[in-house]
Design a protein around this motif. Structure first.
Motif, PDB file in Angstrom:
ATOM      1  N   HIS A 271      14.178  37.827  69.525  1.00 41.52           N
ATOM      2  CA  HIS A 271      13.764  39.205  69.260  1.00 41.52           C
ATOM      3  C   HIS A 271      12.906  39.232  67.995  1.00 41.52           C
ATOM      4  O   HIS A 271      13.408  38.930  66.897  1.00 41.52           O
ATOM      5  CB  HIS A 271      14.981  40.110  69.083  1.00 41.52           C
ATOM      6  N   ILE A 272      11.635  39.577  68.143  1.00 37.68           N
ATOM      7  CA  ILE A 272      10.735  39.725  66.997  1.00 37.68           C
ATOM      8  C   ILE A 272      10.287  41.181  66.962  1.00 37.68           C
ATOM      9  O   ILE A 272       9.668  41.668  67.899  1.00 37.68           O
ATOM     10  CB  ILE A 272       9.518  38.785  67.113  1.00 37.68           C
ATOM     11  N   ASP A 273      10.622  41.872  65.862  1.00 40.97           N
ATOM     12  CA  ASP A 273      10.386  43.312  65.784  1.00 40.97           C
ATOM     13  C   ASP A 273       9.752  43.685  64.448  1.00 40.97           C
ATOM     14  O   ASP A 273      10.002  43.029  63.423  1.00 40.97           O
ATOM     15  CB  ASP A 273      11.714  44.070  65.918  1.00 40.97           C
ATOM     16  N   PRO A 274       8.953  44.759  64.422  1.00 43.74           N
ATOM     17  CA  PRO A 274       8.413  45.267  63.149  1.00 43.74           C
ATOM     18  C   PRO A 274       9.547  45.641  62.202  1.00 43.74           C
ATOM     19  O   PRO A 274      10.620  46.053  62.637  1.00 43.74           O
ATOM     20  CB  PRO A 274       7.614  46.503  63.576  1.00 43.74           C
ATOM     21  N   TYR A 275       9.271  45.516  60.915  1.00 40.80           N
ATOM     22  CA  TYR A 275      10.324  45.680  59.919  1.00 40.80           C
ATOM     23  C   TYR A 275       9.740  46.225  58.627  1.00 40.80           C
ATOM     24  O   TYR A 275       8.692  45.751  58.167  1.00 40.80           O
ATOM     25  CB  TYR A 275      10.981  44.321  59.678  1.00 40.80           C
ATOM     26  N   LEU A 276      10.390  47.193  58.035  1.00 36.15           N
ATOM     27  CA  LEU A 276       9.953  47.734  56.752  1.00 36.15           C
ATOM     28  C   LEU A 276      10.453  46.819  55.636  1.00 36.15           C
ATOM     29  O   LEU A 276      11.504  47.041  55.036  1.00 36.15           O
ATOM     30  CB  LEU A 276      10.485  49.154  56.554  1.00 36.15           C
ATOM     31  N   GLY A 277       9.700  45.759  55.395  1.00 36.95           N
ATOM     32  CA  GLY A 277      10.079  44.813  54.363  1.00 36.95           C
ATOM     33  C   GLY A 277       8.866  44.085  53.837  1.00 36.95           C
ATOM     34  O   GLY A 277       7.855  43.958  54.529  1.00 36.95           O
ATOM     35  N   ILE A 278       8.959  43.619  52.611  1.00 36.01           N
ATOM     36  CA  ILE A 278       7.848  42.900  51.994  1.00 36.01           C
ATOM     37  C   ILE A 278       8.376  41.699  51.214  1.00 36.01           C
ATOM     38  O   ILE A 278       9.433  41.770  50.571  1.00 36.01           O
ATOM     39  CB  ILE A 278       7.014  43.825  51.071  1.00 36.01           C
ATOM     40  N   TYR A 279       7.642  40.606  51.286  1.00 37.12           N
ATOM     41  CA  TYR A 279       7.973  39.347  50.616  1.00 37.12           C
ATOM     42  C   TYR A 279       6.994  39.181  49.460  1.00 37.12           C
ATOM     43  O   TYR A 279       5.791  39.340  49.652  1.00 37.12           O
ATOM     44  CB  TYR A 279       7.808  38.208  51.623  1.00 37.12           C
ATOM     45  N   TRP A 280       7.510  38.890  48.273  1.00 37.53           N
ATOM     46  CA  TRP A 280       6.596  38.735  47.135  1.00 37.53           C
ATOM     47  C   TRP A 280       7.062  37.667  46.164  1.00 37.53           C
ATOM     48  O   TRP A 280       8.196  37.199  46.211  1.00 37.53           O
ATOM     49  CB  TRP A 280       6.408  40.063  46.404  1.00 37.53           C
ATOM     50  N   ILE A 281       6.167  37.301  45.265  1.00 37.34           N
ATOM     51  CA  ILE A 281       6.509  36.521  44.080  1.00 37.34           C
ATOM     52  C   ILE A 281       6.427  37.480  42.906  1.00 37.34           C
ATOM     53  O   ILE A 281       5.381  38.102  42.673  1.00 37.34           O
ATOM     54  CB  ILE A 281       5.569  35.326  43.877  1.00 37.34           C
ATOM     55  N   GLY A 282       7.534  37.645  42.198  1.00 36.57           N
ATOM     56  CA  GLY A 282       7.566  38.547  41.060  1.00 36.57           C
ATOM     57  C   GLY A 282       7.232  37.821  39.783  1.00 36.57           C
ATOM     58  O   GLY A 282       7.576  36.646  39.592  1.00 36.57           O
ATOM     59  N   PHE A 283       6.553  38.506  38.894  1.00 35.74           N
ATOM     60  CA  PHE A 283       6.187  37.951  37.590  1.00 35.74           C
ATOM     61  C   PHE A 283       7.045  38.609  36.510  1.00 35.74           C
ATOM     62  O   PHE A 283       7.167  39.842  36.477  1.00 35.74           O
ATOM     63  CB  PHE A 283       4.713  38.198  37.296  1.00 35.74           C
ATOM     64  N   ASN A 284       7.619  37.821  35.638  1.00 36.61           N
ATOM     65  CA  ASN A 284       8.387  38.354  34.516  1.00 36.61           C
ATOM     66  C   ASN A 284       7.404  38.867  33.471  1.00 36.61           C
ATOM     67  O   ASN A 284       6.840  38.100  32.701  1.00 36.61           O
ATOM     68  CB  ASN A 284       9.299  37.281  33.929  1.00 36.61           C
ATOM     69  N   THR A 285       7.205  40.186  33.456  1.00 40.48           N
ATOM     70  CA  THR A 285       6.200  40.784  32.570  1.00 40.48           C
ATOM     71  C   THR A 285       6.689  40.901  31.129  1.00 40.48           C
ATOM     72  O   THR A 285       5.929  41.332  30.260  1.00 40.48           O
ATOM     73  CB  THR A 285       5.803  42.181  33.070  1.00 40.48           C
ATOM     74  N   GLY A 286       7.942  40.497  30.887  1.00 43.73           N
ATOM     75  CA  GLY A 286       8.468  40.582  29.525  1.00 43.73           C
ATOM     76  C   GLY A 286       8.650  39.232  28.856  1.00 43.73           C
ATOM     77  O   GLY A 286       9.225  39.158  27.768  1.00 43.73           O
ATOM     78  N   LYS A 287       8.172  38.154  29.504  1.00 44.64           N
ATOM     79  CA  LYS A 287       8.401  36.822  28.963  1.00 44.64           C
ATOM     80  C   LYS A 287       7.137  35.968  29.117  1.00 44.64           C
ATOM     81  O   LYS A 287       6.513  35.962  30.176  1.00 44.64           O
ATOM     82  CB  LYS A 287       9.571  36.162  29.709  1.00 44.64           C
ATOM     83  N   PRO A 288       6.747  35.248  28.061  1.00 48.14           N
ATOM     84  CA  PRO A 288       5.579  34.363  28.179  1.00 48.14           C
ATOM     85  C   PRO A 288       5.814  33.323  29.271  1.00 48.14           C
ATOM     86  O   PRO A 288       6.967  32.982  29.552  1.00 48.14           O
ATOM     87  CB  PRO A 288       5.501  33.706  26.795  1.00 48.14           C
ATOM     88  N   PRO A 289       4.778  32.812  29.897  1.00 41.96           N
ATOM     89  CA  PRO A 289       3.355  33.039  29.603  1.00 41.96           C
ATOM     90  C   PRO A 289       2.739  34.232  30.336  1.00 41.96           C
ATOM     91  O   PRO A 289       1.571  34.515  30.168  1.00 41.96           O
ATOM     92  CB  PRO A 289       2.721  31.747  30.104  1.00 41.96           C
ATOM     93  N   LEU A 290       3.536  34.939  31.154  1.00 45.45           N
ATOM     94  CA  LEU A 290       2.970  36.003  31.988  1.00 45.45           C
ATOM     95  C   LEU A 290       3.013  37.369  31.312  1.00 45.45           C
ATOM     96  O   LEU A 290       2.400  38.325  31.789  1.00 45.45           O
ATOM     97  CB  LEU A 290       3.710  36.062  33.324  1.00 45.45           C
ATOM     98  N   LYS A 291       3.713  37.452  30.199  1.00 46.39           N
ATOM     99  CA  LYS A 291       3.787  38.701  29.458  1.00 46.39           C
ATOM    100  C   LYS A 291       2.422  39.049  28.851  1.00 46.39           C
ATOM    101  O   LYS A 291       1.710  38.178  28.347  1.00 46.39           O
ATOM    102  CB  LYS A 291       4.829  38.576  28.345  1.00 46.39           C
ATOM    103  N   ASP A 292       2.054  40.329  28.934  1.00 46.05           N
ATOM    104  CA  ASP A 292       0.824  40.843  28.311  1.00 46.05           C
ATOM    105  C   ASP A 292      -0.423  40.078  28.732  1.00 46.05           C
ATOM    106  O   ASP A 292      -1.350  39.895  27.939  1.00 46.05           O
ATOM    107  CB  ASP A 292       0.941  40.804  26.770  1.00 46.05           C
ATOM    108  N   ASN A 293      -0.456  39.607  29.977  1.00 47.78           N
ATOM    109  CA  ASN A 293      -1.623  38.866  30.456  1.00 47.78           C
ATOM    110  C   ASN A 293      -1.873  39.253  31.913  1.00 47.78           C
ATOM    111  O   ASN A 293      -1.584  38.487  32.838  1.00 47.78           O
ATOM    112  CB  ASN A 293      -1.409  37.357  30.308  1.00 47.78           C
ATOM    113  N   VAL A 294      -2.403  40.455  32.099  1.00 49.52           N
ATOM    114  CA  VAL A 294      -2.647  40.969  33.444  1.00 49.52           C
ATOM    115  C   VAL A 294      -3.651  40.089  34.188  1.00 49.52           C
ATOM    116  O   VAL A 294      -3.511  39.849  35.397  1.00 49.52           O
ATOM    117  CB  VAL A 294      -3.143  42.430  33.383  1.00 49.52           C
ATOM    118  N   LYS A 295      -4.674  39.609  33.471  1.00 51.65           N
ATOM    119  CA  LYS A 295      -5.691  38.784  34.138  1.00 51.65           C
ATOM    120  C   LYS A 295      -5.089  37.505  34.700  1.00 51.65           C
ATOM    121  O   LYS A 295      -5.475  37.049  35.785  1.00 51.65           O
ATOM    122  CB  LYS A 295      -6.815  38.456  33.165  1.00 51.65           C
TER     123      LYS A 295
END
Length: 522
Positions: A271-295
């Motif tokens: 059974h393969i059915d449409p689903y309200l779900g999303i898969y992502w990679i989250g970035f820790n916006t409060g910890k280096p190196p990803l903090k304060d670096n939107v680019k």
């Protein structure tokens, strides 16, 4: 002798008919099956079988009366009055009352409870103020018992998805006396009292959970399956192997390799059915190196080739995701960032330029780690993402798989740089995909903080016109996506196997499978 043998065979047949069992592969060991504390699928699968809210769903997702047999909505859309069934009972044969709902909802928003889903109740008057600690009077929450069988709820604003929300497990009633008697052990077998179609009778950690048909459930005559057994199986490959061996009747996900095998060997059970779900990679916006670096976060997001992941790894017809809100969501106008419209060559050029502007190069590479929960499917995707980051940008990625509970604890403590995660809609509305990134959300694992974003959501929540509201929510989605708190990868479909003797299954957008909707045909 022949008569005795015939009698024995008849008795065996009757015994076999007397107890029907549904064996579910259930992902990780549940973190909790407490309706106000659970926050993931493994626990919610058990809750949806053992508890029931004011409103419920059919197998295909349509709203139907649950404990409430009927309700009225005020002309201004801000007051809901629910009338409970007089034959709704707990598993200890005591009545389910309006007070049980009041107690549960107050507990859900009480900061002392420690639940992660309080934000779902924010449409209710004073819920957010209580959850944030600014309102100390728990009784100020906009829910009250008019009498033993009447619950009245006051909302801040008309909320188009509110009835859907009352089908979510955080709103389910709980028995106050039992909770106060046993504390955090109240959900253990022997202690637990529930009001759903099934009642928990056994829980062996990392082995199985057993629930049996409840004789006190108001709709017990319509429940066919006698017993359900949940097997914690983090490895999807192991779950499929158990299915092939006849050890389980249902699995709720497959690796791409196993999906190919299932298409050949179990086409009538897939059974393969449409689903309200999303898969992502989250970035820790409060910890280096990803903090304060939107680019830098933008470069990492653009460098991922979503279509290749779908074509080569997941292989089940998922939809590439660049925003948060799935395209088929009700009352929505999903946002798509500009780079989603570029061809792959242009995306790569943009990612490289942003990476350089962020201060990195192949000579000075970014070193980053991603945590993900133990799963062959997740591992394959994370390996592919790491390879894409390496090929396009020169990023050096460390992949760390962790047991689910450990990973949740690390994400809650923001003890990571990046993490694999997914979000399944709790109701069919764009708000469910956006509210989790509010500053005070307990499941805002990216640590995203943007007062303008929170204000956009509040404005949308106070807007009754659905078209205008959809535009406001689109603007809010643009804010969080353009801040790159996460890198969306794809919108889900559900991929499930169910033994052919089980009938009654119907795919629904929320992906909920209640055992009480199933029955067995030889």
């Amino acid at each position: 002798m022949k008569k005795a043998l015939l009698t024995s065979l008849i008795l065996l047949a009757l015994n076999a008919q007397a107890e029907s069992v549904f064996r579910r592969s259930n992902g990780a060991e549940p973190k909790s099956i407490d309706p106000q504390l659970a926050s993931e699928n493994a626990g919610s699968n058990v809750i949806y079988d053992t508890f029931e809210g004011l409103v419920s769903n059919t197998a295909n997702g349509e709203l139907i009366p649950g404990v409430a047999e009927k309700w009225e909505i005020s002309d201004d859309g801000k007051t809901y009055t629910f009338h409970l069934r007089e034959n709704a009972k707990w598993s200890n044969d005591t009545p389910v009352t309006a007070g049980d709902f009041v107690y549960a909802w107050r507990r859900a928003v009480n900061p002392a409870t420690g639940g992660e889903y309080a934000f779902i109740l924010y449409p209710v008057k004073n819920a957010e103020a209580i959850a944030s600690g600014t309102e100390k009077n728990i009784e100020a929450l906009g829910i009250k018992a008019i009498d033993a069988h009447t619950v009245q709820v006051e909302l801040n604003n008309p909320t188009p998805y509110f009835l859907d929300l009352t089908a979510h497990y955080i709103t389910y009633p709980i028995p106050q006396k039992i909770v106060e008697q046993y504390g955090d052990k109240w959900t253990q077998p022997g202690n637990i009292v529930s009001n759903g179609a099934y009642h928990l009778t056994e829980w062996k950690a990392q082995a199985n959970i057993v629930a049996e048909k409840s004789p006190t459930y108001w709709n017990k005559d319509q429940v066919s399956i006698d017993k359900v057994v949940y097997y914690p199986t983090e490895s999807t490959a192991t779950a499929f192997a158990r299915y092939r061996a006849g050890e389980v009747d249902y699995v709720e996900s497959l690796t791409s390799e196993d999906l190919e095998t299932a298409r050949k060997q179990f086409a009538d059970q897939l059974h393969i059915d449409p689903y309200l779900g999303i898969y992502w990679i989250g970035f820790n916006t409060g910890k280096p190196p990803l903090k304060d670096n939107v680019k830098l976060r933008e470069a990492l997001s653009i460098a991922i080739d979503r279509q290749t992941i779908i074509d080569k790894i997941t292989k089940a017809g998922q939809i590439p995701a660049y925003g948060l809100v799935p395209p088929a969501t009700k009352n929505s106008a999903p946002y798509q960032p500009e780079y989603a419209k570029l061809d792959r060559k242009a995306q790569i050029e943009r990612a490289k330029a942003l990476y350089a502007e962020a201060g990195y190069s192949k000579e000075k590479p970014l070193k980053v780690s991603i945590i993900y929960n133990t799963s062959d499917a997740h591992k394959n995707i994370m390996v592919a993402v790491a390879a894409m980051w390496k090929q396009v940008l020169g990023v050096q990625t460390e992949l760390n798989n962790q047991e689910w509970k450990v990973m949740l604890a690390n994400m809650a403590q923001k003890d990571d740089q990046a993490y694999r995660y997914s979000w399944n809609g709790d109701y069919d509305d764009p708000y469910t995909f956006l509210e989790i990134f509010q500053q005070n959300s307990e499941v805002n694992y990216s640590g995203y903080q943007n007062p303008a974003y929170d204000a956009q959501l509040k404005e949308a929540a106070a807007t009754p016109d659905l078209a205008a509201r959809a535009k406001l929510l689109q603007a809010a989605e643009k804010t969080v996506i353009d801040d790159y708190a996460v890198a969306p990868l794809y919108h889900y479909v559900t991929v499930r196997l169910l033994k052919p003797q089980f009938k009654g299954y119907a795919g629904n957008a929320l992906g909920i499978v209640r055992t009480q909707d199933l029955h067995i045909e030889p």
